[in-house]
Design a protein around this motif. Structure first.
Motif, PDB file in Angstrom:
ATOM      1  N   LEU A  31     -24.558  29.529  33.240  1.00  0.00           N
ATOM      2  CA  LEU A  31     -23.397  29.553  33.473  1.00  0.00           C
ATOM      3  C   LEU A  31     -22.642  30.082  32.301  1.00  0.00           C
ATOM      4  O   LEU A  31     -23.188  29.865  31.145  1.00  0.00           O
ATOM      5  N   GLY A  32     -21.798  31.232  32.284  1.00  0.00           N
ATOM      6  CA  GLY A  32     -20.987  31.766  31.564  1.00  0.00           C
ATOM      7  C   GLY A  32     -21.800  32.773  30.845  1.00  0.00           C
ATOM      8  O   GLY A  32     -21.228  33.591  29.950  1.00  0.00           O
ATOM      9  N   ARG A  33     -22.987  33.159  30.908  1.00  0.00           N
ATOM     10  CA  ARG A  33     -23.859  34.022  30.381  1.00  0.00           C
ATOM     11  C   ARG A  33     -23.483  35.560  31.239  1.00  0.00           C
ATOM     12  O   ARG A  33     -23.216  35.505  32.262  1.00  0.00           O
ATOM     13  N   LYS A  34     -23.650  36.690  30.266  1.00  0.00           N
ATOM     14  CA  LYS A  34     -23.326  37.964  30.844  1.00  0.00           C
ATOM     15  C   LYS A  34     -24.683  38.705  31.039  1.00  0.00           C
ATOM     16  O   LYS A  34     -25.460  38.213  30.592  1.00  0.00           O
ATOM     17  N   PRO A  35     -24.739  39.917  31.735  1.00  0.00           N
ATOM     18  CA  PRO A  35     -25.763  40.680  31.779  1.00  0.00           C
ATOM     19  C   PRO A  35     -26.578  40.945  30.728  1.00  0.00           C
ATOM     20  O   PRO A  35     -27.791  41.259  30.630  1.00  0.00           O
ATOM     21  N   ASN A  36     -26.034  41.338  29.554  1.00  0.00           N
ATOM     22  CA  ASN A  36     -26.813  41.596  28.346  1.00  0.00           C
ATOM     23  C   ASN A  36     -27.683  40.490  27.783  1.00  0.00           C
ATOM     24  O   ASN A  36     -28.686  40.593  27.350  1.00  0.00           O
ATOM     25  N   TYR A  37     -27.295  39.079  28.341  1.00  0.00           N
ATOM     26  CA  TYR A  37     -28.300  38.126  27.952  1.00  0.00           C
ATOM     27  C   TYR A  37     -29.222  37.916  29.136  1.00  0.00           C
ATOM     28  O   TYR A  37     -30.403  37.484  28.905  1.00  0.00           O
ATOM     29  N   LEU A  38     -28.823  38.049  30.304  1.00  0.00           N
ATOM     30  CA  LEU A  38     -29.687  37.562  31.446  1.00  0.00           C
ATOM     31  C   LEU A  38     -30.722  38.705  31.709  1.00  0.00           C
ATOM     32  O   LEU A  38     -31.752  38.147  32.341  1.00  0.00           O
TER      33      LEU A  38
ATOM     34  N   TYR B 142     -18.713  36.583  40.212  1.00  0.00           N
ATOM     35  CA  TYR B 142     -19.389  37.496  41.257  1.00  0.00           C
ATOM     36  C   TYR B 142     -20.025  38.662  40.770  1.00  0.00           C
ATOM     37  O   TYR B 142     -21.011  39.156  41.203  1.00  0.00           O
ATOM     38  N   LYS B 143     -19.560  39.060  39.689  1.00  0.00           N
ATOM     39  CA  LYS B 143     -19.866  40.344  39.159  1.00  0.00           C
ATOM     40  C   LYS B 143     -20.991  40.266  38.622  1.00  0.00           C
ATOM     41  O   LYS B 143     -22.065  41.130  38.458  1.00  0.00           O
ATOM     42  N   THR B 144     -21.459  38.992  37.509  1.00  0.00           N
ATOM     43  CA  THR B 144     -22.522  38.982  37.035  1.00  0.00           C
ATOM     44  C   THR B 144     -23.742  38.503  37.955  1.00  0.00           C
ATOM     45  O   THR B 144     -24.762  38.861  37.959  1.00  0.00           O
ATOM     46  N   PHE B 145     -23.230  37.505  38.782  1.00  0.00           N
ATOM     47  CA  PHE B 145     -24.282  36.717  39.617  1.00  0.00           C
ATOM     48  C   PHE B 145     -24.226  37.418  41.066  1.00  0.00           C
ATOM     49  O   PHE B 145     -23.444  36.863  42.000  1.00  0.00           O
TER      50      PHE B 145
ATOM     51  N   PHE C 278     -40.364  36.900  40.318  1.00  0.00           N
ATOM     52  CA  PHE C 278     -39.474  36.517  39.188  1.00  0.00           C
ATOM     53  C   PHE C 278     -40.887  35.150  38.690  1.00  0.00           C
ATOM     54  O   PHE C 278     -40.803  34.918  37.243  1.00  0.00           O
ATOM     55  N   LEU C 279     -41.143  34.270  39.510  1.00  0.00           N
ATOM     56  CA  LEU C 279     -41.872  33.192  38.817  1.00  0.00           C
ATOM     57  C   LEU C 279     -43.174  33.564  38.292  1.00  0.00           C
ATOM     58  O   LEU C 279     -43.567  32.949  37.391  1.00  0.00           O
ATOM     59  N   GLN C 280     -43.628  34.818  38.749  1.00  0.00           N
ATOM     60  CA  GLN C 280     -44.764  35.140  38.313  1.00  0.00           C
ATOM     61  C   GLN C 280     -44.502  36.240  37.007  1.00  0.00           C
ATOM     62  O   GLN C 280     -45.524  37.011  36.867  1.00  0.00           O
ATOM     63  N   ASN C 281     -43.264  36.287  36.597  1.00  0.00           N
ATOM     64  CA  ASN C 281     -42.877  37.191  35.379  1.00  0.00           C
ATOM     65  C   ASN C 281     -42.914  38.719  35.937  1.00  0.00           C
ATOM     66  O   ASN C 281     -43.485  39.598  34.990  1.00  0.00           O
ATOM     67  N   LYS C 282     -42.814  38.900  37.217  1.00  0.00           N
ATOM     68  CA  LYS C 282     -43.244  40.313  37.763  1.00  0.00           C
ATOM     69  C   LYS C 282     -42.168  41.209  37.826  1.00  0.00           C
ATOM     70  O   LYS C 282     -42.000  42.320  38.203  1.00  0.00           O
ATOM     71  N   VAL C 283     -40.888  40.427  37.971  1.00  0.00           N
ATOM     72  CA  VAL C 283     -39.725  41.319  38.139  1.00  0.00           C
ATOM     73  C   VAL C 283     -38.622  40.648  37.109  1.00  0.00           C
ATOM     74  O   VAL C 283     -38.603  39.293  36.740  1.00  0.00           O
ATOM     75  N   GLY C 284     -37.635  41.239  36.698  1.00  0.00           N
ATOM     76  CA  GLY C 284     -36.546  40.775  35.727  1.00  0.00           C
ATOM     77  C   GLY C 284     -35.578  39.968  36.496  1.00  0.00           C
ATOM     78  O   GLY C 284     -35.199  40.306  37.812  1.00  0.00           O
ATOM     79  N   PHE C 285     -34.882  39.179  35.894  1.00  0.00           N
ATOM     80  CA  PHE C 285     -33.762  38.491  36.310  1.00  0.00           C
ATOM     81  C   PHE C 285     -32.811  39.136  37.163  1.00  0.00           C
ATOM     82  O   PHE C 285     -32.378  38.916  38.368  1.00  0.00           O
TER      83      PHE C 285
END
Ligand code: NDP
Ligand code: MG
Length: 389
Positions: free
Chosen positions: A179-186, A300-303, A334-341
């Motif tokens: 919550l509150g995080r932006k794309p550069n973090y995610l 909605y823009k980030t998520f 994603f759970l297998q670290n095969k794709v980014g968030f």
């Protein structure tokens, strides 16, 4: 005494449902348990709760379960076909649908066809085929009681009310760990981090869905079908404390909410016991622990998954089925670290763009759409992995 079939008994909802059953042996009896591949836990549960039958849907686990239960008067079946037969048994009053994802649809439809009361946790069932599921339930006289905490809250707010007097429903969302995080973090977050939900302990898939806000997107679609709403009657508000589980606003502006500590055993117990309310000794909400309740609009823009789900709801037809299938595949990756968030949303969006639209899908169309969407999104995943190297 209610006799229960607990589908997905080895999962987060399934195990908590068995805790509810264990606490009320005078009210509930287990008739059927089902799991996919966790044979060890299924065997343990069968020995303890002595159901009439267990179904292990992963055929490879059948022999192990059969041999382990050989000395007990418990029937053992395997596969989804057997599960669809067993849920129709006359000896079952209520079917708890707690299988994960699209895989739960078939057995829920079978239970509906037999007119069973359904306690429904498996939201994907309604996301994929809500129109068909609700129409079938109406035709067969099968009552569906939600287990999802937001929908249970709304269901409880509506007891004694006229549904035509509802102006809108407001689903609360914790906002998840980001919550509150932006794309550069995610862009850099990994599954281990996304699995740390601040308020709820749940299965892995729904925990990732909560972090991406796809869970709330799926829940908007779930609410539409459960409560027969227009698309613009469903709102989402971020409420990080997760003690207001959702709200209903009526045509006079009055709002009703259902509150409590975040504990899935409450909505599970409510759905299994409805229309009774039964006593328990779970920890109570103490307002001194929550001096401030906060609310904010979702980002909605980030998520973007939440925006994609809203679009899917508006487009209708088989589009939510595409959304769900693509999401199930990317969350697994994603759970297998095969794709980014953040890439998860890109993949879902691309899949939504390339599957043909069907306005009024049949069951066969849903099966086909689910299959095609999974193939398509897997192609996108493969291409993106190749482009990394
Ligand atoms: P889990 O992953 O913890 O458990 C899933 C259950 O489904 C397990 O019993 C699993 O068996 C079984 N299962 C998985 N895949 C299949 C399959 N292909 N065929 C048959 N059975 C299968 O999930 P949750 O309990 O977290 O969630 C279950 C459902 O409830 C989901 O739809 C979720 O959205 C919904 N829900 C969950 C909440 C929660 O707090 N957990 C809250 C609100 C809704 P096995 O263990 O053998 O793999
Ligand atoms: Mg929920």
């Amino acid at each position: 005494m209610k006799r229960l079939a607990i589908l997905g008994s080895t999962g987060s909802i399934g195990t908590q449902a068995l805790e509810v059953v264990a606490a009320h042996p005078d009210l509930f009896e287990v008739e059927v348990l089902s799991a996919h591949s966790n044979s060890t836990l299924l065997i343990e549960q069968a020995v303890r709760f002595k159901p009439n039958a267990v179904v292990v849907t992963d055929d490879k686990k059948y022999t192990e379960v059969k041999e382990a239960l050989a000395k007990l008067p418990i029937k053992v079946f395997s596969g989804h076909g057997a599960l669809a037969d067993v849920v129709q048994w006359d000896s079952i009053d209520t079917v708890l649908g707690a299988i994960l994802g699209f895989a739960g649809l078939n057995s829920i439809l079978a239970a509906i066809d037999a007119g069973k009361r359904i306690a429904l946790a498996n939201k994907e069932t309604l996301v994929v085929a809500g129109e068909l599921v609700m129409a079938r339930a109406k035709a067969k006289g099968a009552v569906i009681i939600p287990v999802d905490s937001e929908h249970s809250a709304i269901f409880q707010c509506l007891v004694g009310e006229d549904v035509t007097k509802v102006e809108k429903m407001i689903l609360t969302a914790s906002g998840g760990p980001f919550l509150g995080r932006k794309p550069n973090y995610l862009v850099n977050v990994k599954a281990t981090h996304a699995l740390q939900h601040p308020n709820w302990v749940m299965g892995a898939k729904i925990t990732i869905d909560s972090a991406t806000l796809m869970n709330k997107g799926l829940e908007i679609i779930e609410a539409k079908w459960l409560f027969g709403l227009e698309n613009d009657q469903i709102d989402v508000v971020i409420h990080p404390q997760s003690v207001i589980h959702s709200m209903v606003q009526f045509i006079d502006g009055s709002l009703k909410s259902q509150m409590g500590l975040p504990d899935m055993k409450l909505p599970i117990q409510y759905a299994l016991a409805f229309p009774e309310r039964i006593k328990n000794d779970y920890k109570r909400l103490d307002f001194k622990d929550f001096p401030k309740l906060a609310f904010e609009a979702p980002d909605y823009k980030t998520f973007r998954n939440l925006a994609l789900a809203k679009e899917a709801l508006i487009k209708g037809g088989n589009v939510p089925c595409v959304l769900n299938a693509a999401n199930e595949v990317v969350v697994n990756a994603f759970l297998q670290n095969k794709v980014g968030f953040l890439e998860m949303s890109d993949m879902i969006e691309k899949t939504l763009e390339c599957i043909s639209f069907i306005q009024h899908p049949t069951m066969e169309d849903y099966l086909q759409t689910d299959k095609e969407s999974r193939i398509q999104v897997t192609e996108f995943l493969k291409k993106s992995q190749l482009s990394i190297y």
